[in-house]
Design a protein around this motif. Structure first.
Motif, PDB file in Angstrom:
ATOM      1  N   UNK A 133      45.468  54.566  17.556  1.00 27.63           N
ATOM      2  CA  UNK A 133      45.635  53.267  16.459  1.00 27.63           C
ATOM      3  C   UNK A 133      47.331  52.740  17.006  1.00 27.63           C
ATOM      4  N   UNK A 134      46.984  51.255  16.083  1.00 32.42           N
ATOM      5  CA  UNK A 134      48.045  50.651  15.615  1.00 32.42           C
ATOM      6  C   UNK A 134      48.544  51.017  14.737  1.00 32.42           C
TER       7      UNK A 134
ATOM      8  N   UNK B  48      51.953  57.786   6.313  1.00 28.00           N
ATOM      9  CA  UNK B  48      52.343  57.628   7.604  1.00 28.00           C
ATOM     10  C   UNK B  48      52.077  57.830   8.631  1.00 28.00           C
ATOM     11  N   UNK B  49      51.893  56.041   9.435  1.00 21.95           N
ATOM     12  CA  UNK B  49      50.613  56.688  10.164  1.00 21.95           C
ATOM     13  C   UNK B  49      51.661  56.608  11.521  1.00 21.95           C
ATOM     14  N   UNK B  50      50.969  57.216  12.519  1.00 21.91           N
ATOM     15  CA  UNK B  50      51.662  57.133  13.925  1.00 21.91           C
ATOM     16  C   UNK B  50      50.579  56.636  14.986  1.00 21.91           C
ATOM     17  N   UNK B  51      50.612  57.174  16.432  1.00 21.16           N
ATOM     18  CA  UNK B  51      49.025  56.743  17.270  1.00 21.16           C
ATOM     19  C   UNK B  51      48.319  57.516  16.785  1.00 21.16           C
ATOM     20  N   UNK B  52      48.053  58.601  16.921  1.00 14.93           N
ATOM     21  CA  UNK B  52      47.605  59.378  16.581  1.00 14.93           C
ATOM     22  C   UNK B  52      46.885  60.443  15.414  1.00 14.93           C
TER      23      UNK B  52
ATOM     24  N   UNK C 285      43.686  50.788  19.095  1.00 14.53           N
ATOM     25  CA  UNK C 285      44.786  50.187  20.020  1.00 14.53           C
ATOM     26  C   UNK C 285      43.481  50.268  21.585  1.00 14.53           C
ATOM     27  N   UNK C 286      43.886  49.189  22.095  1.00 16.24           N
ATOM     28  CA  UNK C 286      42.939  49.132  23.493  1.00 16.24           C
ATOM     29  C   UNK C 286      43.185  49.864  24.085  1.00 16.24           C
ATOM     30  N   UNK C 287      42.026  50.648  24.639  1.00 11.93           N
ATOM     31  CA  UNK C 287      42.075  51.729  25.892  1.00 11.93           C
ATOM     32  C   UNK C 287      42.760  50.374  27.345  1.00 11.93           C
TER      33      UNK C 287
ATOM     34  N   UNK D 132      34.426  53.411  13.805  1.00 13.34           N
ATOM     35  CA  UNK D 132      33.991  52.294  14.218  1.00 13.34           C
ATOM     36  C   UNK D 132      33.844  51.566  15.365  1.00 13.34           C
ATOM     37  N   UNK D 133      34.084  50.501  15.577  1.00 14.10           N
ATOM     38  CA  UNK D 133      34.049  49.733  16.931  1.00 14.10           C
ATOM     39  C   UNK D 133      35.009  49.762  17.090  1.00 14.10           C
ATOM     40  N   UNK D 134      35.664  48.662  15.939  1.00 18.84           N
ATOM     41  CA  UNK D 134      38.097  48.108  15.910  1.00 18.84           C
ATOM     42  C   UNK D 134      38.167  48.682  15.577  1.00 18.84           C
ATOM     43  N   UNK D 135      37.951  49.846  14.368  1.00 23.24           N
ATOM     44  CA  UNK D 135      38.856  50.604  13.603  1.00 23.24           C
ATOM     45  C   UNK D 135      38.236  51.841  13.350  1.00 23.24           C
TER      46      UNK D 135
END
Length: 102
Positions: free
Chosen positions: A69-70, A26-30, A90-92, A5-8
């Motif tokens: 992602x954050x 378990x989440x990492x940025x990618x 995460x913001x580009x 989606x646009x924000x997530x």
């Protein structure tokens, strides 16, 4: 199932029959890793009879995310056997560098 989606980014996984206490995320940025384990043992003793059964139910998935992602802001919800994880994008950051000509 993954929905961008646009924000997530939203990830939905069906894991019926496993209590939420037995699910690890378990989440990492990618990436996102989802692991669920349920172990059950049953023992029955009677005169001249002994029965011991063990059952194991497991689930493991590792997914690459389509964008950064954050991890600290990830939220998870488990309802009716469906795990839904919402990962804010995460913001580009567009970085530029001035290049000096020699």
């Amino acid at each position: 199932q993954m929905c961008i989606r646009d924000s997530d980014v939203r990830v939905s996984v069906e894991i019926p029959g496993i209590p939420k206490e037995d699910i690890n995320i378990d989440v990492t940025p990618y990436t996102i890793k989802i692991k669920a384990e349920k172990k059950k043992a049953k023992e029955e003793k009677k005169r001249g009879f002994y029965k011991y059964e063990r059952a194991y139910k497991g689930f493991y998935r590792e997914l690459s995310l389509p964008c950064r992602v954050i991890p600290e802001k990830a939220k998870a919800k488990y309802e009716n056997g469906v795990l839904t994880i919402t990962l804010p994008k995460a913001e580009k950051k567009v970085t530029s560098k001035k290049v000096k000509i020699e």
